[in-house]
Design an enzyme around this catalytic site. Structure first.
Site, PDB file in Angstrom:
ATOM      1  N   ALA A  65       0.868  -1.173   0.000  1.00  0.00           N
ATOM      2  CA  ALA A  65       0.000   0.000   0.000  1.00  0.00           C
ATOM      3  C   ALA A  65       0.903   1.221   0.000  1.00  0.00           C
ATOM      4  O   ALA A  65       2.073   1.139   0.412  1.00  0.00           O
ATOM      5  CB  ALA A  65      -0.866  -0.009   1.252  1.00  0.00           C
ATOM      6  N   GLY A 108       0.576  -5.019   0.677  1.00  0.00           N
ATOM      7  CA  GLY A 108      -0.572  -5.009  -0.240  1.00  0.00           C
ATOM      8  C   GLY A 108      -0.208  -5.575  -1.609  1.00  0.00           C
ATOM      9  O   GLY A 108      -1.085  -6.080  -2.321  1.00  0.00           O
ATOM     10  N   GLU A 111      -0.568  -9.169  -1.231  1.00  0.00           N
ATOM     11  CA  GLU A 111      -2.016  -9.420  -1.109  1.00  0.00           C
ATOM     12  C   GLU A 111      -2.706  -9.297  -2.463  1.00  0.00           C
ATOM     13  O   GLU A 111      -3.604 -10.077  -2.789  1.00  0.00           O
ATOM     14  CB  GLU A 111      -2.623  -8.444  -0.089  1.00  0.00           C
ATOM     15  CG  GLU A 111      -2.163  -8.770   1.337  1.00  0.00           C
ATOM     16  CD  GLU A 111      -2.531  -7.689   2.342  1.00  0.00           C
ATOM     17  OE1 GLU A 111      -2.345  -6.491   2.037  1.00  0.00           O
ATOM     18  OE2 GLU A 111      -3.009  -8.037   3.443  1.00  0.00           O
ATOM     19  N   GLU A 131       4.254  -5.458   7.007  1.00  0.00           N
ATOM     20  CA  GLU A 131       3.474  -4.451   7.743  1.00  0.00           C
ATOM     21  C   GLU A 131       3.901  -4.345   9.200  1.00  0.00           C
ATOM     22  O   GLU A 131       3.856  -3.280   9.797  1.00  0.00           O
ATOM     23  CB  GLU A 131       1.974  -4.791   7.660  1.00  0.00           C
ATOM     24  CG  GLU A 131       1.347  -4.619   6.283  1.00  0.00           C
ATOM     25  CD  GLU A 131       1.425  -5.866   5.411  1.00  0.00           C
ATOM     26  OE1 GLU A 131       2.256  -6.766   5.685  1.00  0.00           O
ATOM     27  OE2 GLU A 131       0.639  -5.937   4.435  1.00  0.00           O
TER      28      GLU A 131
HETATM   29  N1  CO8 Z   1       4.652   3.305  -0.434  1.00  0.00           N
HETATM   30  C1  CO8 Z   1       5.108   4.478  -0.923  1.00  0.00           C
HETATM   31  N2  CO8 Z   1       6.302   4.621  -1.536  1.00  0.00           N
HETATM   32  C2  CO8 Z   1       7.084   3.528  -1.622  1.00  0.00           C
HETATM   33  C3  CO8 Z   1       6.676   2.284  -1.127  1.00  0.00           C
HETATM   34  C4  CO8 Z   1       5.392   2.184  -0.519  1.00  0.00           C
HETATM   35  N3  CO8 Z   1       4.914   1.025  -0.051  1.00  0.00           N
HETATM   36  N4  CO8 Z   1       7.662   1.384  -1.353  1.00  0.00           N
HETATM   37  C5  CO8 Z   1       8.642   2.067  -1.981  1.00  0.00           C
HETATM   38  N5  CO8 Z   1       8.297   3.351  -2.143  1.00  0.00           N
HETATM   39  C6  CO8 Z   1       9.080   4.418  -2.769  1.00  0.00           C
HETATM   40  C7  CO8 Z   1      10.246   4.832  -1.880  1.00  0.00           C
HETATM   41  O1  CO8 Z   1       9.804   5.743  -0.899  1.00  0.00           O
HETATM   42  C8  CO8 Z   1      11.186   5.428  -2.892  1.00  0.00           C
HETATM   43  O2  CO8 Z   1      10.733   6.719  -3.217  1.00  0.00           O
HETATM   44  P1  CO8 Z   1      11.798   7.952  -3.319  1.00  0.00           P
HETATM   45  O3  CO8 Z   1      12.694   7.552  -4.474  1.00  0.00           O
HETATM   46  O4  CO8 Z   1      10.930   9.124  -3.633  1.00  0.00           O
HETATM   47  O5  CO8 Z   1      12.517   8.004  -2.034  1.00  0.00           O
HETATM   48  C9  CO8 Z   1      10.972   4.562  -4.132  1.00  0.00           C
HETATM   49  O6  CO8 Z   1       9.704   3.923  -3.933  1.00  0.00           O
HETATM   50  C10 CO8 Z   1      12.049   3.489  -4.289  1.00  0.00           C
HETATM   51  O7  CO8 Z   1      12.124   2.751  -3.080  1.00  0.00           O
HETATM   52  P2  CO8 Z   1      13.505   2.513  -2.287  1.00  0.00           P
HETATM   53  O8  CO8 Z   1      14.454   3.624  -2.536  1.00  0.00           O
HETATM   54  O9  CO8 Z   1      13.157   2.229  -0.860  1.00  0.00           O
HETATM   55  O10 CO8 Z   1      14.025   1.214  -3.023  1.00  0.00           O
HETATM   56  P3  CO8 Z   1      14.928   0.051  -2.422  1.00  0.00           P
HETATM   57  O11 CO8 Z   1      15.291  -0.823  -3.569  1.00  0.00           O
HETATM   58  O12 CO8 Z   1      16.024   0.595  -1.588  1.00  0.00           O
HETATM   59  O13 CO8 Z   1      13.952  -0.764  -1.431  1.00  0.00           O
HETATM   60  C11 CO8 Z   1      11.896  -1.861  -0.815  1.00  0.00           C
HETATM   61  C12 CO8 Z   1      12.848  -1.439  -1.953  1.00  0.00           C
HETATM   62  C13 CO8 Z   1      12.583  -2.921   0.048  1.00  0.00           C
HETATM   63  C14 CO8 Z   1      10.668  -2.458  -1.473  1.00  0.00           C
HETATM   64  C15 CO8 Z   1      11.542  -0.635   0.047  1.00  0.00           C
HETATM   65  O14 CO8 Z   1      11.115   0.417  -0.807  1.00  0.00           O
HETATM   66  C16 CO8 Z   1      10.456  -0.882   1.051  1.00  0.00           C
HETATM   67  O15 CO8 Z   1      10.716  -1.464   2.098  1.00  0.00           O
HETATM   68  N6  CO8 Z   1       9.207  -0.426   0.738  1.00  0.00           N
HETATM   69  C17 CO8 Z   1       8.087  -0.548   1.647  1.00  0.00           C
HETATM   70  C18 CO8 Z   1       7.570  -1.977   1.687  1.00  0.00           C
HETATM   71  C19 CO8 Z   1       6.442  -2.087   2.687  1.00  0.00           C
HETATM   72  O16 CO8 Z   1       6.609  -1.886   3.876  1.00  0.00           O
HETATM   73  N7  CO8 Z   1       5.251  -2.446   2.189  1.00  0.00           N
HETATM   74  C20 CO8 Z   1       4.070  -2.620   3.026  1.00  0.00           C
HETATM   75  C21 CO8 Z   1       3.272  -1.343   3.039  1.00  0.00           C
HETATM   76  S1  CO8 Z   1       1.900  -1.437   4.158  1.00  0.00           S
HETATM   77  C22 CO8 Z   1       0.739  -2.330   3.330  1.00  0.00           C
HETATM   78  O17 CO8 Z   1       0.925  -2.763   2.236  1.00  0.00           O
HETATM   79  C23 CO8 Z   1      -0.564  -2.539   4.052  1.00  0.00           C
HETATM   80  C24 CO8 Z   1      -1.667  -2.994   3.095  1.00  0.00           C
HETATM   81  C25 CO8 Z   1      -2.983  -2.771   3.767  1.00  0.00           C
HETATM   82  C26 CO8 Z   1      -4.133  -2.691   2.750  1.00  0.00           C
HETATM   83  C27 CO8 Z   1      -5.430  -2.315   3.420  1.00  0.00           C
HETATM   84  C28 CO8 Z   1      -6.469  -1.869   2.375  1.00  0.00           C
HETATM   85  C29 CO8 Z   1      -7.775  -1.503   2.951  1.00  0.00           C
END
Ligand code: CO8
Length: 257
Positions: A65, A108, A111, A131
């Site tokens: 998400a 997400g 999911e 999460e």
């Molecule tokens: N949301 C927003 N932006 C994101 C997300 C995200 N989930 N993931 C990555 N990005 C962005 C980063 O902020 C970054 O942006 P910027 O260049 O502007 O700084 C860009 O994407 C590239 O990411 P990274 O620089 O972090 O890239 P890396 O290769 O270093 O890392 C990762 C990749 C490991 C995937 C890392 O980005 C990460 O950990 N991302 C978050 C993963 C995460 O925690 N996901 C779970 C989110 S919570 C969720 O999904 C709950 C769902 C509930 C649904 C309910 C519906 C009703």
């Protein structure tokens, strides 16, 4: 035209949907989910579309998400979250969805992949429910669908530690059905989708529903559904055509009737 998706097709009955928010690793914001839900709404009643392939980029299927959007929502915002309706729409899409997963499928994103009926992945795919690292928990089916797919032990470990698993581990655990070279994942998913698209549409639809019953209901209810669905198909023109084509040693021509 959607801003966060690339739509291609239908070609040979297959609609290809590519998540396209590269700047955020395809993080699923409300707008993207709304667009996906609208595309599926239209696809449901388009008889040219028999199956859908859903994919992201080679770097990320979807990294979850959108965390920035989530951070702006308080308890009431979560209670009245419009994304819930979009997730439900994706879940009740009646035609087969094949997910072609490369790179990160996290939170997400994992999911969403599990909303598909067939999951295939590239060698570089990483699956996870991180999460817990954010002080929250899966909210779009992660605790339920992941547990049904891989069993309690691995699902519990993934959801409680936030650790990712590889494509190989996902295959071994039953989360996905195939691994491909990363650059061939979409091609292979389209191949599977085309095969399904060539079958009798009503049989495909009822088969999908019946297989889902295996995890949605008890055995007796599932078997009853299967029996009813099997009986319903006996009245279709495609059944008659399928059986006749076999006897006449030719390929069947299914019409969806
Ligand atoms: N949301 C927003 N932006 C994101 C997300 C995200 N989930 N993931 C990555 N990005 C962005 C980063 O902020 C970054 O942006 P910027 O260049 O502007 O700084 C860009 O994407 C590239 O990411 P990274 O620089 O972090 O890239 P890396 O290769 O270093 O890392 C990762 C990749 C490991 C995937 C890392 O980005 C990460 O950990 N991302 C978050 C993963 C995460 O925690 N996901 C779970 C989110 S919570 C969720 O999904 C709950 C769902 C509930 C649904 C309910 C519906 C009703």
């Amino acid at each position: 035209m959607p801003d966060n998706l690339i739509i291609q097709g239908p070609e040979k009955g297959v609609l290809l949907i590519t998540l396209n928010r590269p700047q955020a690793l395809n993080a699923l914001n409300t707008e993207l989910l709304g667009e996906l839900s609208a595309v599926l709404d239209a696809a449901e009643f388009d008889t040219e579309i028999r199956t859908v392939v859903l994919t992201g980029s080679e770097r990320a299927f979807a990294a979850g998400a959108d965390i920035n959007e989530m951070a702006a929502r308080d308890l009431v915002g979560i209670l009245e979250d419009p994304r819930v309706a979009h997730w439900q729409r994706i879940a009740r899409f009646p035609k087969p969805i094949i997910a072609a997963i490369n790179g990160f499928a996290l939170g997400g994103g994992c999911e969403l992949a599990m909303h598909a009926d067939i999951l295939i992945a590239g060698e570089n795919a990483r699956f996870g429910q991180p999460e817990i690292n954010l002080g929250i928990m899966p909210g779009a089916g992660g605790t339920q669908r992941l547990t049904r797919a891989v069993g309690t032990a691995l699902a519990m470990q993934m959801a409680l530690t936030g650790e990712q698993i590889s494509a190989q581990r996902a295959l071994q655990a039953g989360l996905i059905s195939e691994i491909c070279p990363t650059e061939l994942t979409v091609e292979r998913a389209i191949q599977i989708a085309e095969t399904i698209a060539s079958k009798a549409p009503l049989a495909v639809r009822l088969t999908k529903e019946a297989v889902h019953k295996a995890s949605d209901t008890d055995l007796a209810t599932g078997l009853r559904f299967e029996r009813h669905a099997f009986t319903v198909l006996s009245g279709t023109a495609d059944r008659a055509e399928g059986l006749k084509a076999f006897q006449e040693k030719r390929k069947p021509k299914f019409t969806g009737c």
